[in-house]
Design a protein around this motif. Structure first.
Motif, short mmCIF file in Angstrom:
data_model
loop_
_atom_site.label_atom_id
_atom_site.label_comp_id
_atom_site.label_asym_id
_atom_site.label_seq_id
_atom_site.Cartn_x
_atom_site.Cartn_y
_atom_site.Cartn_z
N TYR A 124 0.83 -1.19 0.00
CA TYR A 124 0.00 0.00 0.00
C TYR A 124 0.88 1.26 0.00
O TYR A 124 2.03 1.21 0.41
CB TYR A 124 -0.95 0.02 1.20
CG TYR A 124 -0.30 -0.12 2.56
CD1 TYR A 124 0.19 0.99 3.25
CD2 TYR A 124 -0.19 -1.36 3.18
CE1 TYR A 124 0.77 0.86 4.50
CE2 TYR A 124 0.39 -1.50 4.43
CZ TYR A 124 0.87 -0.39 5.09
OH TYR A 124 1.46 -0.52 6.32
N HIS A 125 0.30 2.33 -0.51
CA HIS A 125 0.96 3.63 -0.44
C HIS A 125 0.64 4.22 0.93
O HIS A 125 -0.53 4.29 1.31
CB HIS A 125 0.44 4.56 -1.54
CG HIS A 125 0.61 4.00 -2.92
ND1 HIS A 125 1.84 3.88 -3.53
CD2 HIS A 125 -0.29 3.50 -3.80
CE1 HIS A 125 1.68 3.35 -4.73
NE2 HIS A 125 0.40 3.11 -4.92
N ALA A 126 1.66 4.61 1.66
CA ALA A 126 1.45 5.10 3.03
C ALA A 126 1.53 6.61 3.10
O ALA A 126 2.32 7.23 2.39
CB ALA A 126 2.49 4.48 3.96
N ALA A 127 0.71 7.18 3.96
CA ALA A 127 0.78 8.62 4.22
C ALA A 127 0.45 8.85 5.69
O ALA A 127 -0.30 8.09 6.30
CB ALA A 127 -0.20 9.38 3.34
N GLY A 128 1.05 9.89 6.25
CA GLY A 128 0.75 10.27 7.63
C GLY A 128 -0.11 11.52 7.63
O GLY A 128 0.12 12.43 6.84
N ASP A 182 -3.26 28.52 9.84
CA ASP A 182 -4.40 29.03 9.06
C ASP A 182 -4.46 28.42 7.67
O ASP A 182 -5.07 28.98 6.77
CB ASP A 182 -4.31 30.55 8.96
CG ASP A 182 -3.02 30.99 8.26
OD1 ASP A 182 -2.12 30.13 8.08
OD2 ASP A 182 -2.91 32.17 7.88
N ARG A 183 -3.83 27.28 7.47
CA ARG A 183 -3.83 26.67 6.15
C ARG A 183 -5.24 26.27 5.74
O ARG A 183 -6.05 25.90 6.59
CB ARG A 183 -2.92 25.45 6.13
CG ARG A 183 -3.43 24.26 6.96
CD ARG A 183 -2.41 23.16 7.02
NE ARG A 183 -2.90 21.96 7.70
CZ ARG A 183 -2.87 21.77 9.01
NH1 ARG A 183 -2.40 22.72 9.82
NH2 ARG A 183 -3.34 20.65 9.53
N ARG A 184 -5.49 26.39 4.44
CA ARG A 184 -6.80 25.94 4.00
C ARG A 184 -6.65 24.69 3.13
O ARG A 184 -7.22 24.54 2.05
CB ARG A 184 -7.59 27.10 3.34
CG ARG A 184 -7.37 27.44 1.92
CD ARG A 184 -8.58 28.29 1.44
NE ARG A 184 -9.13 28.01 0.15
CZ ARG A 184 -9.88 26.95 -0.19
NH1 ARG A 184 -10.11 26.00 0.67
NH2 ARG A 184 -10.38 26.82 -1.40
N TYR A 185 -5.86 23.75 3.62
CA TYR A 185 -5.72 22.45 2.94
C TYR A 185 -5.55 21.34 3.97
O TYR A 185 -5.13 21.58 5.09
CB TYR A 185 -4.53 22.46 1.97
CG TYR A 185 -3.19 22.87 2.57
CD1 TYR A 185 -2.38 21.93 3.20
CD2 TYR A 185 -2.74 24.18 2.48
CE1 TYR A 185 -1.14 22.30 3.72
CE2 TYR A 185 -1.51 24.56 3.02
CZ TYR A 185 -0.72 23.61 3.63
OH TYR A 185 0.50 23.97 4.17
N HIS A 186 -5.93 20.16 3.56
CA HIS A 186 -5.69 18.97 4.37
C HIS A 186 -4.26 18.52 4.08
O HIS A 186 -3.89 18.34 2.92
CB HIS A 186 -6.66 17.86 3.99
CG HIS A 186 -8.10 18.26 4.12
ND1 HIS A 186 -8.72 18.43 5.34
CD2 HIS A 186 -9.03 18.54 3.19
CE1 HIS A 186 -9.97 18.79 5.14
NE2 HIS A 186 -10.19 18.87 3.85
N ALA A 187 -3.47 18.35 5.13
CA ALA A 187 -2.06 18.01 4.94
C ALA A 187 -1.79 16.54 5.21
O ALA A 187 -2.40 15.93 6.09
CB ALA A 187 -1.20 18.87 5.86
N ALA A 188 -0.88 15.98 4.43
CA ALA A 188 -0.44 14.60 4.67
C ALA A 188 1.04 14.52 4.35
O ALA A 188 1.55 15.24 3.49
CB ALA A 188 -1.23 13.63 3.81
N GLY A 189 1.75 13.65 5.05
CA GLY A 189 3.16 13.40 4.77
C GLY A 189 3.30 12.07 4.07
O GLY A 189 2.64 11.10 4.45
N VAL A 190 4.15 12.02 3.06
CA VAL A 190 4.36 10.77 2.33
C VAL A 190 5.85 10.45 2.32
O VAL A 190 6.63 11.13 1.65
CB VAL A 190 3.81 10.88 0.90
CG1 VAL A 190 4.19 9.66 0.07
CG2 VAL A 190 2.30 11.03 0.93
N PRO A 191 6.26 9.42 3.08
CA PRO A 191 7.67 9.09 3.14
C PRO A 191 8.08 8.18 1.99
O PRO A 191 7.34 7.27 1.62
CB PRO A 191 7.78 8.34 4.47
CG PRO A 191 6.44 7.68 4.64
CD PRO A 191 5.43 8.55 3.94
#
Lengths: 362, 362
Positions: free
Chosen positions: A123-127, B120-129
């Protein structure tokens, strides 16, 4: 999309040390195993795979994932169940791509989580950092939401219990176990309010027909709070903190200001919250009571250690506890368990498994 | 979806200390500002907003995001441009939800990145390693890909340059600046191979008609490698390491085994890579040469510090360098810049801005 304030951002203890959450979550594993079979059934009976497989990607979110071996084990259970469902329908599960979002508070140790991602994952993982008591994902994108042992954490302790002028002021206490009715009411109301926020956010994020599996610590319907194992246990924590006030280690005022942001709801309260929200239907609700006695650790130390993993961050921030004070607190906490009759109360605790389906009509 | 090996996972230096990447990226800011205008034009002229807005969510990926103020600034530029485009079309940009994926190596400091997300960001954030030289996202999900100052990093140094039996063995050197033709050929081939892997992965992930903006350090078409500023700079690093071999601080063998995983391609090489791949069309390709002299730091120390931020992880892992050796290396590196005539070579370096559009036909 506002960020959570510091008041409700207390992730499990990070790292891999003796007090880390990742080393203190074996008790939960037993229930994740039990949930495994239930997830397989849920997917087999209720997941509309034909509708979802056309999009090419199947998006899963683990809300309140924390960091530890259980994190990846739970997710792999979900994915296996989906793959089995595909195979049973004659769909090519190899074509389907999975994306898994691991969510927890911004203070969760995502670096360790990312470093320990299984090498052979398919799977592609994201946090995703942030409180699940708020929006985390775009609209209509999630196919499956999973949350294990997280929803008994409130967004924060109710404001009234910290307000001197309120009849719900919880003076000298840190929890509602033996508190007056107003305090219990405030905690129950906070749970109801938080669940509404949770369900509203998920209703926007989960696709129509998508599934949500929630397992969390509960108390049996009708059981008094004072008879629930976790409540009794936290009662002992309260008395340890009171000892520290008596010794002068911490001030009375600081204890008065401190209240745990947790609530052990009854399955009935959960049912009411879902029905009030009206955007999900309950497809299954099971008590995982059997074997709770064997699953629970049986010495004071074995109980104190996971509590320390869970509460250390909170105590450091709210009570300015250092390592030495934490050692003192949790040593006496363990001792009080061994000296008490607490293990008799195991039977009034429960774990509830709820399967919700996002309504297709509203 | 296999994880990257340790050999090619060297993120920028984490934390917020004096040698951190986040404190050493102001030079890049100037070019991000220049790119801002180009991004606005790109979105205004080439983004098929009407097609994308129907999905309700606009997904952006920042590949090789690192951690620092530039990370969020760049993303906000992209989002502003998209909002402006919506407004110019009479679309309600408030309905559109953004999800931004911040990608970098698994060793990147995602904890700090998450903690410093704008409130105040207007986006959903995700981290992708994970390495962008491989798949990171499900098929057909990204609308806009952005990568700034990252693509001159290779997936790793070419294998041949570390192979004693190869004509491309790069004995006594750490880079290709003054190396023999075989070494240069190996580096150029590695760039071509990496770009093909990069473009193949993105071709699967980016929706038809989606845009990709890449800015990266290049050398002017036809300029010899030895005249490029960064190459000359790394030449001085090589000579500092050779000094350390002479002093016995590091072994000759260790230096022989060490080669930098970077390549400053010409715009022409980039163009060829995109055409060979065939899944993207080049909508714009601009050299951001003007002002490079003013933008570049002008003392040895100002040059050494960002290089240290970029290379510290690599030197620690591959050369077992400790803090003291790093201090020694980068002090002498700074000194050699001040004593050299290197600032004359600024003009042969360049920054290239490329706008690619995912073809709708293949």
């Amino acid at each position: 999309m506002a960020m959570e304030g510091p008041s409700n951002a207390f992730p499990m203890n990070g790292g891999e040390g003796p007090h880390s959450y990742s080393r203190n979550s074996s008790g939960q594993r037993i229930f994740i195993d039990r949930a495994r079979k239930l997830i397989q059934e849920a997917v087999a009976e209720h997941l509309d795979m034909e509708a979802f497989s056309s999009s090419g990607a199947f998006l899963v979110a683990d809300l309140g994932c924390s960091v530890g071996p259980n994190t990846f084990y739970a997710v792999s259970n979900v994915l296996q169940a989906v793959e089995q469902k595909c195979q049973s329908l004659g769909l090519d599960s190899q074509i389907l791509e999975f994306q898994v979002f691991f969510n927890d508070h911004v203070g969760n140790d995502f670096n360790i989580l990312f470093r320990s991602l299984p090498q052979d994952r398919r799977y592609h993982a994201a946090g995703v950092p942030g409180s699940f008591y708020g929006r985390l994902f775009p609209k209509n994108c999630l196919h499956f939401v999973y949350s294990s042992f997280a929803l008994h954490w409130l967004s924060g302790a109710p404001k009234e219990v910290q307000d001197k002028s309120s009849p719900a002021w919880n003076k000298g206490r840190i929890f509602y176990t033996n508190a007056n009715k107003e305090v219990i009411k405030a905690y129950a109301a906070q749970f109801a309010k938080d669940m509404e926020v949770f369900l509203c956010a998920r209703a926007q994020e989960v696709v129509r027909g998508g599934l949500m599996v929630l397992t969390f610590l509960t108390r049996l319907d009708g059981a008094p709070h004072s008879q629930v194992f976790a409540n009794r246990s936290l009662d002992l924590l309260e008395s340890c903190l009171a000892d520290m006030v008596n010794k002068g280690t911490i001030s009375e005022e600081r204890l008065d200001e401190f209240n745990l942001p947790m609530y052990y709801a009854s399955p009935q309260e959960m049912k009411e919250a879902v029905e009030r929200n009206g955007r999900f239907s309950i497809k299954k609700m099971v008590e995982l009571v059997e074997g709770l006695a064997e699953a629970y650790p049986l010495t004071g130390k074995m109980i104190a250690s996971p509590w320390r993993a869970a509460l250390e961050g909170l105590l450091k921030e709210k009570m300015q506890f250092g390592e030495e004070m934490l050692d003192e607190l949790f040593d006496s906490f363990a001792r009080k368990h061994d000296e008490s009759s607490i293990f008799e109360f195991v039977r009034e605790s429960s774990i509830t498994f709820v399967l919700l389906e996002r309504s297709t009509t509203n």
